[in-house]
Design an enzyme around this catalytic site. Structure first.
Site, PDB file in Angstrom:
ATOM      1  N   ASP A 262       7.139  28.093  -9.675  1.00  0.00           N
ATOM      2  CA  ASP A 262       6.546  28.580  -8.424  1.00  0.00           C
ATOM      3  C   ASP A 262       7.470  29.605  -7.771  1.00  0.00           C
ATOM      4  OD1 ASP A 262       4.495  26.855  -8.944  1.00  0.00           O
ATOM      5  OD2 ASP A 262       4.912  25.478  -7.298  1.00  0.00           O
TER       6      ASP A 262
ATOM      7  N   GLY B 289      -7.331  28.227  -0.118  1.00  0.00           N
ATOM      8  CA  GLY B 289      -6.466  28.814  -1.139  1.00  0.00           C
ATOM      9  C   GLY B 289      -7.127  29.836  -2.044  1.00  0.00           C
TER      10      GLY B 289
ATOM     11  N   LYS C  67      11.683  25.522  -2.794  1.00  0.00           N
ATOM     12  CA  LYS C  67      10.851  24.578  -3.560  1.00  0.00           C
ATOM     13  C   LYS C  67      11.744  23.380  -3.860  1.00  0.00           C
ATOM     14  CE  LYS C  67       7.272  23.351  -6.232  1.00  0.00           C
ATOM     15  NZ  LYS C  67       5.848  23.280  -5.864  1.00  0.00           N
TER      16      LYS C  67
ATOM     17  N   GLU D 252       7.701  24.714  -0.010  1.00  0.00           N
ATOM     18  CA  GLU D 252       6.505  24.312  -0.764  1.00  0.00           C
ATOM     19  C   GLU D 252       6.684  22.929  -1.357  1.00  0.00           C
ATOM     20  OE1 GLU D 252       4.917  26.859  -3.952  1.00  0.00           O
ATOM     21  OE2 GLU D 252       3.674  25.166  -4.586  1.00  0.00           O
ATOM     22  N   GLY D 253       5.791  22.020  -0.971  1.00  0.00           N
ATOM     23  CA  GLY D 253       5.817  20.665  -1.511  1.00  0.00           C
ATOM     24  C   GLY D 253       5.387  20.641  -2.963  1.00  0.00           C
ATOM     25  N   ALA D 254       5.113  19.432  -3.461  1.00  0.00           N
ATOM     26  CA  ALA D 254       4.581  19.261  -4.817  1.00  0.00           C
ATOM     27  C   ALA D 254       3.313  18.439  -4.658  1.00  0.00           C
ATOM     28  CB  ALA D 254       5.592  18.530  -5.683  1.00  0.00           C
TER      29      ALA D 254
ATOM     30  N   GLY E 283      -3.554  26.079  -4.722  1.00  0.00           N
ATOM     31  CA  GLY E 283      -3.144  27.432  -4.343  1.00  0.00           C
ATOM     32  C   GLY E 283      -1.973  27.494  -3.378  1.00  0.00           C
TER      33      GLY E 283
END
Ligand SMILES: Nc1ncnc2c1ncn2[C@@H]1O[C@H](COP(=O)(O)OP(=O)(O)O)[C@@H](O)[C@H]1O
Ligand SMILES: [Mg+2]
Length: 247
Positions: free
Chosen positions: A56, A183, A41, A115-117, A18
């Site tokens: 995303d 999340g 991102k 935002e990471g992966a 999430g």
């Protein structure tokens, strides 16, 4: 804790926990509070343009409409970014390019959500560009390079106590502040969800209801501050109170 500004990493205990919806909720709340919010991102994977899959960045833009959204690299295969680049024969992510980009974005916006992966230690790109395979950099390295805190998005179900503790320990050893956000809190509660909430390590700064990601954007934006603490631009004093089962 003061409300966060500058770069903030959004990581998680795993993939699919999430992160994107939590990023959208923080972006919506901070935007409503009057901040200029950018979302970055660095590595989007699992998006094959031929299938028109949603990124995303697109999910966040639709739900939260922050001032700016950008994706630095997108790879077709649903793999860790370093592997997705290799398999596709595309350029891998370079840590210092990402650091420079995020720092530059942070000069123009009040809050930069990165935002990471997958989770914290997923290999993002080669540590030294000239030596592929000679070790990889991860979102922990990015947080250290930026001197930024990290939001850790966690699951509600069985296994989350271990995954959350592991992630917080990895952050602590790197000197990175971690804020925990659940999340997707289930509508159909089982005993394990309630006991997990009692025993969840770290500082809980948010709890999103299951289904938040499918809300109409106007409803999402009005609801988001109620899910988050003031540190994340919300209005919720204690996210655990959001979890109480209905009578
Ligand atoms: N609170 C939520 N409400 C509804 N769907 C959610 C929620 N959190 C996650 N999801 C769904 O779960 C899947 C994974 O979520 P996502 O945010 O993409 O995870 P991550 O970014 O960590 O990979 C997506 O299909 C997303 O729509
Ligand atoms: Mg995501």
């Amino acid at each position: 804790m003061d409300a966060l500004t500058g770069p903030v990493l959004i990581t998680g205990t795993d993939t699919g926990v999430g992160k994107t919806i939590v990023t959208a909720a923080i972006a919506a709340s901070a935007t409503a509070a009057g901040l200029r919010v950018a979302v970055v991102k660095p590595g989007q994977t699992g998006v094959d343009p031929a299938y028109g899959e949603v990124t995303d960045e697109e999910v966040i833009a639709r739900l939260a409409a922050p001032a700016s959204t950008r994706t630095l690299a997108a790879y077709p295969d649903p793999l860790a970014p370093i592997a997705a680049a290799r398999v596709a024969g595309m350029a891998a992510l370079d840590l210092y390019t990402v650091v420079d980009t995020v720092k530059h974005v942070a000069t123009e916006y009040d809050l930069v959500l990165v935002e990471g992966a997958g989770g914290l230690l997923v290999p993002m790109g080669p540590r030294i560009a000239a030596m592929p395979g000679g070790g990889a950099w991860n979102v922990g390295d990015l947080a250290v390079s930026l001197g930024a805190p990290a939001v850790v998005v966690t699951r509600a179900g069985l296994g989350t106590l271990n995954h959350t503790a592991l992630t917080l320990e990895a952050l602590e050893r790197r000197g990175i502040t971690g804020l925990v956000v659940l999340g997707a809190w289930p509508a159909d509660l089982e005993l394990v969800h309630l006991t997990n909430l009692d025993d969840l390590p770290g500082d809980l700064h948010g709890l999103l209801p299951e289904g938040a990601g499918t809300m109409e954007p106007g409803v999402f934006r009005r609801s988001a501050p109620g899910w988050l603490t003031e540190t994340l631009y919300g209005s919720c004093d204690d996210p655990r109170l959001l979890a109480e089962p209905e009578e």
